[in-house]
Scaffold this motif. Structure first.
Motif, PDB file in Angstrom:
ATOM      1  N   UNK A   1       0.838  -1.203   0.000  1.00 49.01           N
ATOM      2  CA  UNK A   1       0.000   0.000   0.000  1.00 49.01           C
ATOM      3  C   UNK A   1       0.868   1.247   0.000  1.00 49.01           C
ATOM      4  N   UNK A   2       0.445   2.247  -0.755  1.00 43.20           N
ATOM      5  CA  UNK A   2       1.130   3.536  -0.793  1.00 43.20           C
ATOM      6  C   UNK A   2       0.081   4.632  -0.947  1.00 43.20           C
ATOM      7  N   UNK A   3       0.372   5.806  -0.383  1.00 38.57           N
ATOM      8  CA  UNK A   3      -0.596   6.900  -0.362  1.00 38.57           C
ATOM      9  C   UNK A   3      -0.033   8.155  -1.019  1.00 38.57           C
ATOM     10  N   UNK A   4      -0.939   8.914  -1.631  1.00 37.54           N
ATOM     11  CA  UNK A   4      -0.630  10.265  -2.106  1.00 37.54           C
ATOM     12  C   UNK A   4      -1.543  11.202  -1.330  1.00 37.54           C
ATOM     13  N   UNK A   5      -0.965  11.900  -0.352  1.00 35.17           N
ATOM     14  CA  UNK A   5      -1.754  12.763   0.520  1.00 35.17           C
ATOM     15  C   UNK A   5      -1.693  14.213   0.027  1.00 35.17           C
ATOM     16  N   UNK A   6      -2.409  15.109   0.726  1.00 32.22           N
ATOM     17  CA  UNK A   6      -2.403  16.526   0.338  1.00 32.22           C
ATOM     18  C   UNK A   6      -1.004  17.110   0.447  1.00 32.22           C
ATOM     19  N   UNK A   7      -0.273  16.712   1.471  1.00 27.54           N
ATOM     20  CA  UNK A   7       1.131  17.089   1.594  1.00 27.54           C
ATOM     21  C   UNK A   7       1.945  15.910   1.073  1.00 27.54           C
ATOM     22  N   UNK A   8       2.671  16.058  -0.033  1.00 29.05           N
ATOM     23  CA  UNK A   8       3.398  14.931  -0.626  1.00 29.05           C
ATOM     24  C   UNK A   8       4.288  14.223   0.391  1.00 29.05           C
ATOM     25  N   UNK A   9       4.110  12.915   0.473  1.00 25.37           N
ATOM     26  CA  UNK A   9       4.914  12.108   1.380  1.00 25.37           C
ATOM     27  C   UNK A   9       4.259  11.839   2.713  1.00 25.37           C
ATOM     28  N   UNK A  10       3.271  12.649   3.107  1.00 21.56           N
ATOM     29  CA  UNK A  10       2.583  12.420   4.376  1.00 21.56           C
ATOM     30  C   UNK A  10       1.645  11.223   4.259  1.00 21.56           C
ATOM     31  N   UNK A  11       1.286  10.647   5.412  1.00 15.91           N
ATOM     32  CA  UNK A  11       0.352   9.531   5.449  1.00 15.91           C
ATOM     33  C   UNK A  11      -0.954   9.992   6.094  1.00 15.91           C
ATOM     34  N   UNK A  12      -2.091   9.514   5.623  1.00 11.80           N
ATOM     35  CA  UNK A  12      -3.375   9.931   6.203  1.00 11.80           C
ATOM     36  C   UNK A  12      -3.553   9.367   7.606  1.00 11.80           C
ATOM     37  N   UNK A  13      -4.406  10.022   8.371  1.00 15.57           N
ATOM     38  CA  UNK A  13      -4.721   9.570   9.721  1.00 15.57           C
ATOM     39  C   UNK A  13      -6.200   9.787   9.988  1.00 15.57           C
ATOM     40  N   UNK A  14      -6.686   9.259  11.123  1.00 12.46           N
ATOM     41  CA  UNK A  14      -8.083   9.474  11.482  1.00 12.46           C
ATOM     42  C   UNK A  14      -8.384  10.961  11.655  1.00 12.46           C
TER      43      UNK A  14
ATOM     44  N   UNK B   1      -6.973  11.533   1.862  1.00 12.71           N
ATOM     45  CA  UNK B   1      -5.873  11.474   0.899  1.00 12.71           C
ATOM     46  C   UNK B   1      -6.430  11.474  -0.525  1.00 12.71           C
ATOM     47  N   UNK B   2      -5.651  11.988  -1.457  1.00 16.11           N
ATOM     48  CA  UNK B   2      -6.140  12.111  -2.829  1.00 16.11           C
ATOM     49  C   UNK B   2      -6.078  10.784  -3.583  1.00 16.11           C
ATOM     50  N   UNK B   3      -5.069   9.962  -3.285  1.00 13.66           N
ATOM     51  CA  UNK B   3      -4.913   8.688  -3.994  1.00 13.66           C
ATOM     52  C   UNK B   3      -4.445   7.601  -3.043  1.00 13.66           C
ATOM     53  N   UNK B   4      -4.932   6.383  -3.301  1.00 16.79           N
ATOM     54  CA  UNK B   4      -4.437   5.182  -2.615  1.00 16.79           C
ATOM     55  C   UNK B   4      -4.001   4.197  -3.686  1.00 16.79           C
ATOM     56  N   UNK B   5      -2.789   3.691  -3.562  1.00 16.63           N
ATOM     57  CA  UNK B   5      -2.253   2.739  -4.536  1.00 16.63           C
ATOM     58  C   UNK B   5      -2.056   1.389  -3.854  1.00 16.63           C
ATOM     59  N   UNK B   6      -2.669   0.366  -4.437  1.00 17.07           N
ATOM     60  CA  UNK B   6      -2.601  -0.987  -3.880  1.00 17.07           C
ATOM     61  C   UNK B   6      -1.994  -1.902  -4.934  1.00 17.07           C
ATOM     62  N   UNK B   7      -0.819  -2.406  -4.636  1.00 24.56           N
ATOM     63  CA  UNK B   7      -0.110  -3.299  -5.563  1.00 24.56           C
ATOM     64  C   UNK B   7      -0.237  -4.733  -5.065  1.00 24.56           C
ATOM     65  N   UNK B   8      -0.590  -5.644  -5.956  1.00 22.13           N
ATOM     66  CA  UNK B   8      -0.754  -7.050  -5.581  1.00 22.13           C
ATOM     67  C   UNK B   8       0.033  -7.929  -6.540  1.00 22.13           C
TER      68      UNK B   8
END
Length: 357
Positions: free
Chosen positions: A177-190, A200-207
């Motif tokens: 899993x990888x995230x693209x948040x409003x601040x590049x590099x940050x991770x989303x939280x509750x 977050x603007x994007x969630x990337x799930x690689x399988x």
């Protein structure tokens, strides 16, 4: 559907080595091995279950503190989700075996496991570094060093139940899993998502499917899990590299992550995955139907509905207090059915021993 259209988060499914359709056609149970960057990962990984066409048979290995959460915790107990206390190693491993025995063997189970055991908070990263220093291991920044015991146990249990029920052997799917948040590099939280209204603007799930040697022993599986997380560290390091600021922190560089670092064979938004839109639509309709029925019953029963709700809540609390939870009742019943000559044991977290690595 709520995450995609309600929060506006774009969810991308990346596959490596196989297409989404090939993953959908897998006949055996699957063990999903994922990294755990945030406490919100499980919400977005429902999208992967939708893409794999296994959303109705998904079981997520969760912390036992979630078992007591009203509503959600009680619901996942009823669905037989396995809960880990991390205080009693043997009880936790037994819970994994019981979960696989109850739900596995039919070829449709998707068991989601987070071997890191917790999220990528600063305090957890520091603890992982201390462990790495003590063991002479590399310090990781994008993942934590995995706890392998649960992975080894779950895989052995899935293989066992498949053999006992003469079904297709399980498949191991490595999820990153990888995230693209409003601040590049940050991770989303509750707080950022639900408190500040900034999903977050994007969630990337690689399988990717991982080949497992036949009759692999525990040491082989431990080494495999360790290797997969080393590869995740390197991949996510490349993904977040453009975002890095001074001192190597994940954010501060003000550049977008390098999405090509995920090295995918195919990439597509969740809504373009075969059958995903229909399943998301059906889910929304089901939620609306439940809400409508609840309001109708509330209108018909009036104040009596409150007493029924209180009685239901009290029942869950009592069952949790005296049996360990609905999930333990299900596991015990399954054990009795599978082994009628052996006494079934309810797994509890009474011991204070911390689960090992």
């Amino acid at each position: 559907a709520c995450l995609r259209y309600g929060l506006g988060t774009r969810i991308f499914i990346h596959t490596a080595g196989n297409t989404v359709e090939e993953f959908q056609s897998l006949e055996g149970d699957v063990l999903l091995l994922s990294n755990h960057p945030t406490r919100l990962d499980w919400m977005f990984l429902w999208s992967l279950a939708v893409a794999l066409q296994r959303v109705s048979t998904l079981k997520i290995v969760l912390k036992d503190t979630l078992k007591k959460v009203p509503g959600f915790g009680w619901a996942v107990q009823c669905f037989g989700y396995p809960f880990m206390s991390r205080r009693d190693r043997e009880a936790d491993l037994r819970t994994l075996r019981d979960s696989c025995a109850l739900s596995g063997g039919g070829g449709k189970l998707a068991l989601l496991l987070f071997p890191e055991g917790t999220d990528l908070s600063k305090s957890n990263v520091q603890k992982s570094w201390e462990h790495a220093d003590a063991k002479g291991l590399q310090r990781y920044h994008e993942v934590l060093h995995p706890r392998t015991a649960g992975f080894v146990t779950a895989w052995a249990a899935l293989e066992k139940v498949a053999k006992e029920r003469v079904s297709t052997p399980p498949a191991l799917l490595d999820v990153t899993m990888a995230y693209v948040d409003h601040v590049p590099g940050e991770l989303p939280s509750e707080v950022s998502v639900f408190g500040q209204g900034q999903p977050c603007s994007e969630v990337h799930i690689r399988v990717q499917r991982v080949s497992v040697p036949q009759a692999a022993d525990a040491s082989t599986m431990e080494a495999l899990c360790t290797r997969l997380f080393a590869e995740k560290e390197a991949m996510l390091g490349r993904f977040y590299q453009p975002c890095r600021g001074k001192g190597g922190s994940r954010s501060g560089g003000n550049k977008e992550p390098e999405r090509n670092a995920l090295a995918a064979t195919t990439t597509m938004p969740i809504e373009e995955v075969t059958g995903a839109s229909a399943r998301m639509g059906a889910g929304v309709l089901a939620v609306l139907a439940v809400e409508a029925v609840a309001w109708i019953l509330w209108g018909i029963l009036g104040w009596f509905a409150k007493y029924l709700l209180l009685a239901a809540c009290a029942s869950f609390v009592i069952v949790l207090r005296f049996t360990g939870g609905i999930d333990q009742v299900l596991f015990r019943h399954a054990a009795r059915c599978l082994n009628p000559s052996e006494p079934a044991e309810i797994t509890t977290a009474s011991s204070k021993r911390e689960i090992g690595r």
